[in-house]
Write an enzyme that holds these catalytic residues in place. Structure first.
Site, PDB file in Angstrom:
ATOM      1  N   LYS A   1       5.588   4.432  -9.906  1.00 45.00           N
ATOM      2  CA  LYS A   1       4.272   4.411  -9.262  1.00 45.00           C
ATOM      3  C   LYS A   1       3.161   4.156 -10.290  1.00 45.00           C
ATOM      4  O   LYS A   1       2.231   3.396 -10.016  1.00 45.00           O
ATOM      5  CB  LYS A   1       4.041   5.723  -8.513  1.00 45.00           C
ATOM      6  CG  LYS A   1       4.984   5.837  -7.296  1.00 45.00           C
ATOM      7  CD  LYS A   1       5.002   7.236  -6.730  1.00 45.00           C
ATOM      8  CE  LYS A   1       5.907   7.353  -5.515  1.00 45.00           C
ATOM      9  NZ  LYS A   1       6.159   8.743  -5.116  1.00 45.00           N
TER      10      LYS A   1
ATOM     11  N   ASP B   1      10.564   8.290 -10.434  1.00 47.72           N
ATOM     12  CA  ASP B   1       9.776   7.907  -9.257  1.00 47.72           C
ATOM     13  C   ASP B   1       8.287   7.810  -9.637  1.00 47.72           C
ATOM     14  O   ASP B   1       7.617   6.818  -9.316  1.00 47.72           O
ATOM     15  CB  ASP B   1       9.995   8.952  -8.145  1.00 47.72           C
ATOM     16  CG  ASP B   1       9.163   8.664  -6.917  1.00 47.72           C
ATOM     17  OD1 ASP B   1       9.525   7.733  -6.168  1.00 47.72           O
ATOM     18  OD2 ASP B   1       8.154   9.355  -6.703  1.00 47.72           O
TER      19      ASP B   1
ATOM     20  N   ILE C   1      -1.742   7.890   1.313  1.00 46.33           N
ATOM     21  CA  ILE C   1      -3.060   7.871   0.653  1.00 46.33           C
ATOM     22  C   ILE C   1      -3.451   6.421   0.383  1.00 46.33           C
ATOM     23  O   ILE C   1      -2.695   5.698  -0.269  1.00 46.33           O
ATOM     24  CB  ILE C   1      -3.015   8.617  -0.708  1.00 46.33           C
ATOM     25  CG1 ILE C   1      -2.461  10.027  -0.539  1.00 46.33           C
ATOM     26  CG2 ILE C   1      -4.377   8.620  -1.365  1.00 46.33           C
ATOM     27  CD1 ILE C   1      -2.203  10.738  -1.867  1.00 46.33           C
TER      28      ILE C   1
ATOM     29  N   GLU D   1       0.823  -1.220   0.000  1.00 44.48           N
ATOM     30  CA  GLU D   1       0.000   0.000   0.000  1.00 44.48           C
ATOM     31  C   GLU D   1       0.853   1.266   0.000  1.00 44.48           C
ATOM     32  O   GLU D   1       0.527   2.270  -0.642  1.00 44.48           O
ATOM     33  CB  GLU D   1      -0.924  -0.007   1.228  1.00 44.48           C
ATOM     34  CG  GLU D   1      -1.878   1.152   1.303  1.00 44.48           C
ATOM     35  CD  GLU D   1      -2.842   1.189   0.134  1.00 44.48           C
ATOM     36  OE1 GLU D   1      -3.602   0.244  -0.057  1.00 44.48           O
ATOM     37  OE2 GLU D   1      -2.815   2.190  -0.618  1.00 44.48           O
TER      38      GLU D   1
HETATM   39  N1  HSE Z   1      10.579  11.323  -3.468  1.00 44.95           N
HETATM   40  C1  HSE Z   1       9.219  10.892  -3.389  1.00 44.95           C
HETATM   41  C2  HSE Z   1       8.310  12.102  -3.606  1.00 44.95           C
HETATM   42  C3  HSE Z   1       8.975  10.251  -2.063  1.00 44.95           C
HETATM   43  O1  HSE Z   1       8.795  13.240  -3.603  1.00 44.95           O
HETATM   44  O2  HSE Z   1       7.115  11.924  -3.801  1.00 44.95           O
HETATM   45  C4  HSE Z   1       7.740   9.424  -1.967  1.00 44.95           C
HETATM   46  O3  HSE Z   1       7.712   8.360  -2.849  1.00 44.95           O
END
Ligand code: HSE
Length: 413
Positions: free
Chosen positions: A200, A196, A131, A124
């Site tokens: 996701k 990043d 969230i 999660e």
């Molecule tokens: N570096 C990531 C961000 C941290 O700024 O969202 C959380 O995944």
């Protein structure tokens, strides 16, 4: 009684221990059993903590402890996180993680290992920090065909863009501020180059569409090329620029997936998600648009998601409840150049016929304005165009000395 191990005592790991202790009674009530962090793996020394006696530097101490039934992997990175997670699952321990790099690279494999060993692999916290999004997608929205999912998935870049939009702060200065405030990493490449957010959206797309979407197959653009001029033109258009990760189901069974900065209209639910907050819009064929909003990073919000998975894993002990998706190495994500989308384009040219030439190549365009606009600069929005054809047209225009300064997609959320 569930005994838990925590792999990694960094920001998230220490938050997990803190939440487990601070909320012990409520956690145990929800879990229907007593819960205790028994061991913490970290190579560093942590003297003087009330729980310093729980630390070990040897992963085998955790792996071979049959009392430990749930392991929280919060180390980050793919290796040795993958090897540790696999070993725990094979030993009959459930694994929960906040590690998006691990899930995006190895999710299908770890889910299969969990299933084979009748334990669970939960994640999660890997998307959207605190969230709730993975379980809601898996459970509460399961009656829907998910047409599309799109989100502001990175807090650091959203903070930078918020400063650029609302305070006219240049990119470099906003990045420096994000670093000073501890939002961005020392090496913020994964944030600002979109990697990043890419990890996701891969996790969300895999979950929504049932086949693993690998980061390598997702076209990814960051925010390093954005300027205050682009922000000003977006304002004239009636919107803002956001870094959006999105995935969409196509009629032919493939998916389109991408991470890129995008023009978002001011009345969109994503337009007013500011600072380090994240927002994820899920377009279900029964629900319509549903938006999840909250803190996408940070010690306690992320720990909250990890601990909720620990509770779920403890409750599900002895069964394999993990959601699942299939591995997929075929060409499942469509080449972004085959997609049709509208664009914002900014040009510079001293050719007096430049605007007419752009219109001749791109069809109907709408001109935008900004303060202090140089006479040789102009910006347009286009109708929906094929991206491959657009790239070719832009190449031809550049040969006529109509130089592209900026290209941003326009989205309709
Ligand atoms: N570096 C990531 C961000 C941290 O700024 O969202 C959380 O995944």
């Amino acid at each position: 009684m569930a005994k838990v191990a925590v792999l990694g005592h960094g920001v998230v790991g220490s938050g997990v221990v803190e939440v487990m202790q601070k909320n012990k009674s409520v956690i145990e009530k929800k879990a229907g059993q007593t819960m205790e962090v028994k061991r913490i793996l970290d190579l560093r020394e942590f003297p003087g903590l009330p729980y310093s006696d729980k630390f070990t530097k040897d992963f085998q101490d955790i792996l071979n402890d049959d009392e430990i039934s749930v392991v929280a992997e919060v180390m980050g990175g793919t290796h040795p996180a993958f090897e540790f997670a696999t070993a725990c699952l094979e030993k009959g321990k459930s694994v929960v993680t906040s590690n998006k790099e691990l899930v995006a690279a190895k999710g299908a494999e770890l889910l299969a290992t969990a299933r084979k060993n009748n334990v669970n692999f939960f994640f999660e916290a890997s998307v959207g920090g605190g969230i709730p999004i993975i379980q809601p997608l898996h459970l509460c929205l399961s009656a829907n065909r998910i047409e599309e999912i799109a989100g502001i998935l990175n807090g650091t870049t959203n903070f930078i863009l918020t400063k650029m939009i609302h305070e006219n702060m240049p990119f470099d200065q906003a990045l420096k501020l994000a670093q000073e405030l501890g939002y961005a990493e020392k090496d913020p490449t994964a944030d600002i180059e979109g990697h990043d957010a890419c990890r996701k959206i891969c996790i969300l797309a895999s979950l929504c569409y049932g086949k693993h979407v690998y980061p390598e197959s997702v076209h990814t653009e960051g925010i390093t090329g954005l300027t205050l001029e682009d922000v000003a033109y977006a304002g004239d258009w009636g919107g803002v620029i956001k870094l959006i990760g999105r995935a969409k189901r196509l009629e032919n069974g493939m998916v389109s997936a991408m991470v890129c900065p995008a023009f978002i209209p001011n009345d969109s639910q994503l337009a007013n998600i500011n600072d380090v907050f994240n927002g994820i819009l899920v377009r279900g064929n029964a629900t319509g648009d549903v938006v999840f909003y909250g803190k996408g990073a940070g010690k306690l919000p992320t720990a909250s998601a990890v601990v909720s998975d620990i509770i779920a894993a403890a409750k599900a002990h002895g069964t394999s409840n993990s959601l699942t998706w299939a591995d997929c190495h075929e060409d499942y994500v469509i080449d972004y150049k085959k997609c049709d989308i509208a664009f914002y384009l900014r040009f510079v040219s001293n050719d007096p016929n430049a605007k007419a030439k752009v219109q001749a190549k791109l069809g109907t365009v709408h001109f935008l304005n900004r303060d202090d606009q140089p006479v040789n600069e102009f910006a347009v929005t286009t109708e929906t165009l094929n991206e491959g054809a657009l790239e070719q047209a832009l190449d031809e225009l550049s040969k006529e000395n109509i130089k592209l300064l900026g290209k941003i997609r326009i989205l309709d959320y």
